[in-house]
Motif scaffolding. Structure first.
Motif, PDB file in Angstrom:
ATOM      1  N   SER A 385      15.368 -22.887  41.970  1.00 36.82           N
ATOM      2  CA  SER A 385      14.941 -23.956  40.971  1.00 36.82           C
ATOM      3  C   SER A 385      13.522 -24.043  40.720  1.00 36.82           C
ATOM      4  O   SER A 385      13.023 -24.255  39.842  1.00 36.82           O
ATOM      5  N   ALA A 386      12.864 -23.959  41.922  1.00 36.31           N
ATOM      6  CA  ALA A 386      11.397 -23.868  41.825  1.00 36.31           C
ATOM      7  C   ALA A 386      10.854 -22.906  40.850  1.00 36.31           C
ATOM      8  O   ALA A 386      10.008 -23.138  39.915  1.00 36.31           O
ATOM      9  N   LEU A 387      11.515 -21.669  40.876  1.00 35.30           N
ATOM     10  CA  LEU A 387      11.020 -20.542  40.125  1.00 35.30           C
ATOM     11  C   LEU A 387      11.368 -20.811  38.532  1.00 35.30           C
ATOM     12  O   LEU A 387      10.487 -20.628  37.602  1.00 35.30           O
ATOM     13  N   LEU A 388      12.515 -21.404  38.410  1.00 35.79           N
ATOM     14  CA  LEU A 388      12.886 -21.744  37.099  1.00 35.79           C
ATOM     15  C   LEU A 388      11.811 -22.754  36.395  1.00 35.79           C
ATOM     16  O   LEU A 388      11.553 -22.836  35.364  1.00 35.79           O
ATOM     17  N   ALA A 389      11.646 -23.894  37.265  1.00 35.27           N
ATOM     18  CA  ALA A 389      10.841 -24.835  36.744  1.00 35.27           C
ATOM     19  C   ALA A 389       9.186 -24.478  36.278  1.00 35.27           C
ATOM     20  O   ALA A 389       8.873 -24.713  35.394  1.00 35.27           O
ATOM     21  N   VAL A 390       8.640 -23.699  37.161  1.00 35.53           N
ATOM     22  CA  VAL A 390       7.351 -23.305  36.868  1.00 35.53           C
ATOM     23  C   VAL A 390       7.257 -22.479  35.876  1.00 35.53           C
ATOM     24  O   VAL A 390       6.262 -22.527  34.957  1.00 35.53           O
ATOM     25  N   THR A 391       8.394 -21.534  35.685  1.00 31.17           N
ATOM     26  CA  THR A 391       8.417 -20.535  34.580  1.00 31.17           C
ATOM     27  C   THR A 391       8.569 -21.617  33.230  1.00 31.17           C
ATOM     28  O   THR A 391       7.745 -21.004  32.273  1.00 31.17           O
ATOM     29  N   ALA A 392       9.354 -22.506  33.149  1.00 36.96           N
ATOM     30  CA  ALA A 392       9.476 -23.313  31.919  1.00 36.96           C
ATOM     31  C   ALA A 392       8.034 -23.883  31.470  1.00 36.96           C
ATOM     32  O   ALA A 392       7.663 -24.038  30.302  1.00 36.96           O
ATOM     33  N   VAL A 393       7.351 -24.473  32.514  1.00 35.90           N
ATOM     34  CA  VAL A 393       5.982 -25.010  32.159  1.00 35.90           C
ATOM     35  C   VAL A 393       5.012 -24.023  31.673  1.00 35.90           C
ATOM     36  O   VAL A 393       4.318 -24.181  30.759  1.00 35.90           O
ATOM     37  N   SER A 394       4.910 -22.764  32.220  1.00 42.89           N
ATOM     38  CA  SER A 394       4.232 -21.773  31.688  1.00 42.89           C
ATOM     39  C   SER A 394       4.842 -21.235  30.613  1.00 42.89           C
ATOM     40  O   SER A 394       3.784 -20.778  29.548  1.00 42.89           O
ATOM     41  N   ALA A 395       6.106 -21.215  29.818  1.00 46.63           N
ATOM     42  CA  ALA A 395       6.488 -20.701  28.883  1.00 46.63           C
ATOM     43  C   ALA A 395       5.740 -21.705  27.581  1.00 46.63           C
ATOM     44  O   ALA A 395       5.326 -21.148  26.635  1.00 46.63           O
ATOM     45  N   ILE A 396       5.688 -22.892  27.924  1.00 46.64           N
ATOM     46  CA  ILE A 396       5.171 -23.921  26.918  1.00 46.64           C
ATOM     47  C   ILE A 396       3.490 -23.683  26.994  1.00 46.64           C
ATOM     48  O   ILE A 396       3.224 -23.569  25.755  1.00 46.64           O
ATOM     49  N   GLY A 397       3.013 -23.320  27.983  1.00 47.13           N
ATOM     50  CA  GLY A 397       1.479 -22.854  27.691  1.00 47.13           C
ATOM     51  C   GLY A 397       1.280 -21.610  26.952  1.00 47.13           C
ATOM     52  O   GLY A 397       0.445 -21.440  26.242  1.00 47.13           O
ATOM     53  N   LEU A 398       2.079 -20.446  27.281  1.00 49.04           N
ATOM     54  CA  LEU A 398       2.004 -19.264  26.485  1.00 49.04           C
ATOM     55  C   LEU A 398       2.388 -19.591  25.113  1.00 49.04           C
ATOM     56  O   LEU A 398       1.721 -18.912  24.150  1.00 49.04           O
ATOM     57  N   ALA A 399       3.097 -20.299  24.594  1.00 44.11           N
ATOM     58  CA  ALA A 399       3.481 -20.722  23.157  1.00 44.11           C
ATOM     59  C   ALA A 399       2.179 -21.345  22.463  1.00 44.11           C
ATOM     60  O   ALA A 399       1.946 -20.896  21.686  1.00 44.11           O
ATOM     61  N   ALA A 400       1.680 -22.252  23.204  1.00 38.29           N
ATOM     62  CA  ALA A 400       0.450 -22.798  22.639  1.00 38.29           C
ATOM     63  C   ALA A 400      -0.650 -21.598  22.436  1.00 38.29           C
ATOM     64  O   ALA A 400      -1.192 -21.765  21.420  1.00 38.29           O
ATOM     65  N   ILE A 401      -0.826 -20.864  23.408  1.00 40.28           N
ATOM     66  CA  ILE A 401      -2.184 -19.914  23.392  1.00 40.28           C
ATOM     67  C   ILE A 401      -1.569 -18.818  22.244  1.00 40.28           C
ATOM     68  O   ILE A 401      -2.661 -18.486  21.224  1.00 40.28           O
ATOM     69  N   TRP A 402      -0.438 -18.682  22.149  1.00 44.50           N
ATOM     70  CA  TRP A 402       0.268 -17.638  21.163  1.00 44.50           C
ATOM     71  C   TRP A 402      -0.254 -18.036  19.788  1.00 44.50           C
ATOM     72  O   TRP A 402      -0.512 -17.495  18.758  1.00 44.50           O
ATOM     73  N   ARG A 403       0.187 -19.517  19.430  1.00 38.11           N
ATOM     74  CA  ARG A 403      -0.095 -20.111  18.072  1.00 38.11           C
ATOM     75  C   ARG A 403      -1.583 -20.125  17.914  1.00 38.11           C
ATOM     76  O   ARG A 403      -2.132 -20.127  16.751  1.00 38.11           O
ATOM     77  N   MET A 404      -2.301 -20.535  19.000  1.00 38.33           N
ATOM     78  CA  MET A 404      -3.745 -20.778  18.730  1.00 38.33           C
ATOM     79  C   MET A 404      -4.303 -19.409  18.447  1.00 38.33           C
ATOM     80  O   MET A 404      -5.282 -19.323  17.590  1.00 38.33           O
ATOM     81  N   SER A 405      -3.868 -18.020  19.099  1.00 36.83           N
ATOM     82  CA  SER A 405      -4.205 -16.952  18.787  1.00 36.83           C
ATOM     83  C   SER A 405      -4.112 -16.577  17.273  1.00 36.83           C
ATOM     84  O   SER A 405      -4.846 -15.847  16.644  1.00 36.83           O
ATOM     85  N   ASP A 406      -2.808 -16.947  16.851  1.00 42.06           N
ATOM     86  CA  ASP A 406      -2.638 -16.588  15.408  1.00 42.06           C
ATOM     87  C   ASP A 406      -3.479 -17.271  14.450  1.00 42.06           C
ATOM     88  O   ASP A 406      -3.717 -16.646  13.441  1.00 42.06           O
ATOM     89  N   LYS A 407      -3.760 -18.351  14.585  1.00 41.90           N
ATOM     90  CA  LYS A 407      -4.685 -19.326  13.883  1.00 41.90           C
ATOM     91  C   LYS A 407      -6.048 -18.671  13.778  1.00 41.90           C
ATOM     92  O   LYS A 407      -6.736 -18.833  13.013  1.00 41.90           O
ATOM     93  N   GLY A 408      -6.443 -18.202  14.980  1.00 39.53           N
ATOM     94  CA  GLY A 408      -7.844 -17.657  15.148  1.00 39.53           C
ATOM     95  C   GLY A 408      -7.996 -16.259  14.419  1.00 39.53           C
ATOM     96  O   GLY A 408      -9.070 -15.800  14.021  1.00 39.53           O
TER      97      GLY A 408
END
Length: 408
Positions: A385-408
């Motif tokens: 469960s710990a691995l799944l929880a930390v992965t979910a948080v990181s996935a949100i961060g990755l989506a934000a960086i991907w969106r910021m990269s597309d705008k840049g």
């Protein structure tokens, strides 16, 4: 057969050879300390805390040492840091020989080794690019990563075998001795005066030694923020380090706590991760793509690595776990080397120590926070469960960086 351009330079060859020995020592020492923490306590939280303290000083002192790396001959600092690691390994060996190692001892030793490493990493990242011409820099970064990951495969396998068959004292003794060739290689390199310091973006440097350090740290941060390629590389490194690298730091828990494979299984998992990393480093060393292409590659590999961490939290098969850990080794290296190459090639020499210390801050800081976070959560809700929880948080961060990269 013609040597790769980076290997045509004797100082770089000596650097790789010395680092090969010292990095094997580092991996064997970390394997021994991680296994001892788990074997003594049976606690994922304590095992994660030992890993955290090995990295935590970088969160505080890493940027300071990054400024100093731009001011001094890096050889002198590297001899000092690796000599300190040798002495700490010697002290740990003496305690192991007397069967006097306890959890508090491991925590203190891990903190000391982490402090030395927080100076070592920005210094080595300042040194290596000065051993080759700029046109060979991308290749030198990839070959340094290949060297690192070969030791990541060999060191844990040897460390796991030694722990299982010779005991912790012999394992730690060998780890300490392997720092000596590295110290010798740094000590015998030609003198390298500091590169000319880059002018400050906002005028004259602040007066006073301490004020000057903080002024230069702030200038380095502004330099990164103003360059999207470097900024995204550093942010992406943070997002991947938290779950993927953090999970790899808790392989003792996975190998024994989930699969009952003991020290041998721990060494096998860590060596498997190293094997995947070696394959990635060989792949990356074959070409020199543009920075924009490296960023796209890193984004894709980051997304797949998060999927691997999530699957590791779901599957119960030992062979499948080995395959996923190999995948994490490959993908983590692909992301890390791509981002490091972007940061190295897009940075001017006079700011390299500061910029790379920020990259290290998030790479090592993310790993340490991931290790302690996954460790504490594992004791509370279980490692899966710990691995799944930390992965979910990181996935949100990755989506934000991907969106910021597309705008840049």
């Amino acid at each position: 057969m013609t040597l790769p351009a980076a290997l045509a330079h004797p100082a770089f060859r000596a650097y790789l050879a010395g680092n090969f020995a010292g990095l094997n020592g580092m991996w064997i020492l970390r394997i021994a300390m991680g296994w001892l923490a788990w074997d003594l306590t049976g606690s994922a939280a304590i095992t994660g805390l030992v890993a955290f303290l090995n990295f935590a000083p970088t969160l505080v002192s890493g940027p300071v040492f990054g400024v100093l790396a731009d001011r001094i001959d890096p050889r002198h600092g590297l001899v000092a840091t690796q000599s300190l690691q040798f002495l700490l390994a010697g002290a740990l060996f003496a305690l192991a020989a007397q069967d006097a190692i306890t959890a508090p001892v491991l925590l203190v030793m891990s903190l000391g080794i982490g402090l030395a490493a927080s100076a070592y990493h920005p210094l080595r990242m300042t040194l290596a690019p000065r051993l080759v011409p700029r046109e060979a820099l991308s290749q030198a970064v990839a070959m340094t990563a290949l060297n690192f990951n070969c030791t990541r495969m060999l060191g844990p396998a040897l460390g796991g075998w030694l722990l299982a068959h010779q005991g912790s004292d012999v394992t730690i003794a060998l780890a300490g001795m392997l720092f000596l060739p590295q110290i010798y290689s740094f000590a015998t390199m030609p003198a390298m005066p500091p590169t000319p310091r880059a002018p400050e973006a906002d005028g004259a440097p602040a007066r006073g030694w301490i004020a000057g350090i903080f002024n230069e740290m702030a200038e380095g941060a502004r330099y990164v923020a103003a360059r999207p390629l470097i900024r995204d590389a550093i942010l992406l490194t943070a997002v991947v380090s938290l779950p993927a690298r953090g999970a790899l730091e808790l392989l003792p828990v996975a190998a024994d706590g989930l699969y009952g494979q003991g020290a041998g299984g721990f060494g096998a998992l860590t060596a498997t991760a190293g094997g995947g990393a070696v394959v990635a480093a060989i792949w990356l060393a074959r070409g020199s793509p543009s920075a924009a292409r490296m960023r796209r590659r890193a984004m894709v590999c980051a997304a797949i690595s998060l999927a691997c961490v999530a699957l590791l939290g779901l599957i119960e098969s030992w062979p499948a776990a080995i395959a996923l850990v190999a995948g994490l080794g490959f993908l983590g290296t692909a992301v890390g080397v791509s981002n490091q190459t972007i940061a190295q090639t897009q940075t001017s020499d006079g700011r390299r120590g500061r910029v790379m210390s920020l990259w290290l801050l998030v790479a090592i800081g993310g790993t340490s926070l991931g290790a302690i976070g996954i460790g504490v959560l594992s004791d509370l809700i279980g490692i899966r469960s710990a691995l799944l929880a930390v992965t979910a948080v990181s996935a949100i961060g990755l989506a934000a960086i991907w969106r910021m990269s597309d705008k840049g």
